[in-house]
Design an enzyme around this catalytic site. Structure first.
Site, PDB file in Angstrom:
ATOM      1  CG  ASP A 146       0.905  -3.871  -7.132  1.00  0.00           C
ATOM      2  OD1 ASP A 146      -0.287  -4.208  -6.979  1.00  0.00           O
ATOM      3  OD2 ASP A 146       1.662  -3.582  -6.188  1.00  0.00           O
ATOM      4  CG  MET A 188      -5.368  -3.862  -4.104  1.00  0.00           C
ATOM      5  SD  MET A 188      -4.559  -5.231  -3.232  1.00  0.00           S
ATOM      6  CE  MET A 188      -5.093  -4.903  -1.558  1.00  0.00           C
ATOM      7  CD  GLU A 241      -3.948  -0.068  -3.991  1.00  0.00           C
ATOM      8  OE1 GLU A 241      -4.638  -0.417  -3.033  1.00  0.00           O
ATOM      9  OE2 GLU A 241      -2.829  -0.582  -4.247  1.00  0.00           O
ATOM     10  CG  HIS A 291      -6.015  -7.684   1.024  1.00  0.00           C
ATOM     11  ND1 HIS A 291      -6.573  -6.537   1.522  1.00  0.00           N
ATOM     12  CD2 HIS A 291      -4.673  -7.562   1.170  1.00  0.00           C
ATOM     13  CE1 HIS A 291      -5.605  -5.752   1.976  1.00  0.00           C
ATOM     14  NE2 HIS A 291      -4.454  -6.343   1.770  1.00  0.00           N
ATOM     15  CD  GLN A 293      -8.004  -6.293  -6.836  1.00  0.00           C
ATOM     16  OE1 GLN A 293      -7.893  -5.679  -7.880  1.00  0.00           O
ATOM     17  NE2 GLN A 293      -7.920  -5.694  -5.649  1.00  0.00           N
TER      18      GLN A 293
HETATM   19  O1  F6P Z   1       1.809  -4.776  -3.775  1.00  0.00           O
HETATM   20  C1  F6P Z   1       0.681  -5.570  -3.654  1.00  0.00           C
HETATM   21  C2  F6P Z   1      -0.433  -4.841  -2.959  1.00  0.00           C
HETATM   22  O2  F6P Z   1      -1.564  -5.686  -2.944  1.00  0.00           O
HETATM   23  C3  F6P Z   1      -0.784  -3.487  -3.553  1.00  0.00           C
HETATM   24  O3  F6P Z   1      -1.573  -3.573  -4.710  1.00  0.00           O
HETATM   25  C4  F6P Z   1      -1.479  -2.822  -2.385  1.00  0.00           C
HETATM   26  O4  F6P Z   1      -1.338  -1.424  -2.469  1.00  0.00           O
HETATM   27  C5  F6P Z   1      -0.750  -3.374  -1.193  1.00  0.00           C
HETATM   28  O5  F6P Z   1      -0.096  -4.546  -1.613  1.00  0.00           O
HETATM   29  C6  F6P Z   1      -1.642  -3.689  -0.007  1.00  0.00           C
HETATM   30  O6  F6P Z   1      -0.846  -4.012   1.095  1.00  0.00           O
HETATM   31  P1  F6P Z   1      -1.369  -4.743   2.410  1.00  0.00           P
HETATM   32  O7  F6P Z   1      -1.389  -6.224   2.130  1.00  0.00           O
HETATM   33  O8  F6P Z   1      -0.349  -4.379   3.439  1.00  0.00           O
HETATM   34  O9  F6P Z   1      -2.726  -4.235   2.718  1.00  0.00           O
END
Ligand code: F6P
Length: 367
Positions: A146, A188, A241, A291, A293
């Site tokens: 992020d 994300m 997002e 994910h 990414q």
């Molecule tokens: O903080 C990293 C991140 O990938 C964010 O970009 C995203 O909002 C969140 O984690 C997603 O979380 P999870 O892995 O619990 O789906």
């Protein structure tokens, strides 16, 4: 005369929060430098704060950290759900929360760790700051796709995620063009727009929507129609997002009840795509990069950054600079107090020169 044998210094490494590319490169750098230069011992805490609470750990020697530079994920495991100060315990269909931080302090003391290196994002580092205040010598390393950690211009993992998102946008460009469609690409970034802004610019997005600039639907529609009018029969919309309409709310994909940060964002791409198609009549598709990414091999840039951060973390341990995070500011490695890191997250400044550049090239930010 009794000769006391001086024990080796021992450092622990913990990886918390969402994984990203480059974590293993940091673990490798910390461990190799600590072993080679200072003859220290390394203990890996498993599964983030879960392992810190429940005493799960393993010794790491040179062989354990060989060959992991290019490996995605974390060899130590991680979790986004555990906060020792608010530890979730299942109770029927719900959870009760208990402060388990004393167990963490006890476990770290029993392991005789001289320092705990915490590799994490804003949440994980915020907890690290609390542990520091509770007496644990901590050094932080900023990790997240992020790029939203206060005190550092860059986090490792961002460059890799950016190149994956950009590659996705590039691929969607050709199919959008061929089918004369609008393609909405959701990336994300949590509540910050760094990933959307950078991948949107790198991928030549026509519309970029970030949380820091609430959008107006009519501005987006205007841009898509204007492109059609001049013969550009496709459009690429890159949406973070965490983006939201002016006066509206973010789209939540799920609530993770046991997490102290329970909201998981996601789904804005589909909401926006549906609206766009209904209002304009232009065929629209939405793609969520998700994910993807976070996974896979780190870019060369992230490998170098992770190595520098890990190596500097060891310097900080040697100089007893506990309670700090290693950071990158204006291309230099510096130290910032975890107290300042724990204050929140780093947003994209709305007057960012990058946004101005994109606007002058015709990019619409939905405002
Ligand atoms: O903080 C990293 C991140 O990938 C964010 O970009 C995203 O909002 C969140 O984690 C997603 O979380 P999870 O892995 O619990 O789906």
């Amino acid at each position: 005369m009794i000769r006391r044998i001086k024990r080796k210094k021992r450092i622990g490494i913990l990886t918390g929060g969402g994984d990203c590319a480059g974590i293993n490169a940091v673990i490798r750098a910390v461990a190799k430098k600590a072993i080679n230069d200072y003859d220290m011992e390394i203990v890996g805490i498993e599964d983030g704060y879960e392992g810190a609470v429940n005493n799960k750990h393993k010794r790491l020697d040179s062989r354990d950290v060989s060959g992991i530079l290019t490996l995605g994920g974390t060899i130590l495991g991680t979790t986004k759900k555990i906060n020792p100060y608010r530890y979730a315990i299942k109770s029927g269909n719900d959870f009760k929360f208990k402060d388990m931080s004393k167990a963490v302090v006890r476990n770290i003391e029993n392991l005789e760790l001289d320092c705990l290196v915490v590799i994490g994002g804003d949440g994980t580092l915020g907890i690290a700051y609390k542990l520091f205040k509770d007496g644990i010598p901590v050094v932080g390393v900023p990790k997240t796709i992020d790029n939203d950690i206060l005190g550092t211009d860059l986090t490792f993992g961002f460059d890799t995620a950016l190149s994956i998102a950009t590659d996705g946008i590039d691929r969607l460009h050709s199919t959008a063009q061929s089918h004369h469609r609008v393609m909405v690409v959701e990336v994300m970034g949590h509540n910050a727009g760094w990933l959307a802004l950078y991948s949107g610019i790198a991928g030549g997005g026509d519309i970029i929507l970030i949380p820091e600039i609430p959008y107006e639907m009519n501005k987006i529609i205007g841009k898509v129609k204007e492109r059609h009018k001049i013969g550009k029969r496709f459009s690429i919309v890159v949406v973070a997002e965490g983006a939201k309409p002016k006066g509206g709310n973010v789209v939540i994909q799920r609530m993770v009840k046991e997490s102290s940060d329970p909201i998981r964002l996601g789904g804005i791409g589909f909401v926006l795509g549906d609206k766009l198609e209904k209002i304009t009549g232009f065929e629209t598709r939405a793609v969520v990069m998700g994910h993807l990414q976070r996974g896979g091999t780190p870019t060369a840039f992230d490998r170098v950054l992770a190595t520098q951060l890990g190596s500097t973390a060891v310097d900080m341990i040697v100089n007893k600079k506990f309670g700090n995070m290693v950071a990158m500011q204006k291309s230099a490695l510096v130290m910032v107090n975890l107290k300042d890191v724990a204050k929140g997250h780093r947003s994209v400044p709305v007057d960012s020169p990058l946004i101005k550049t994109a606007i002058s090239l015709g990019t619409c930010f939905g405002n």
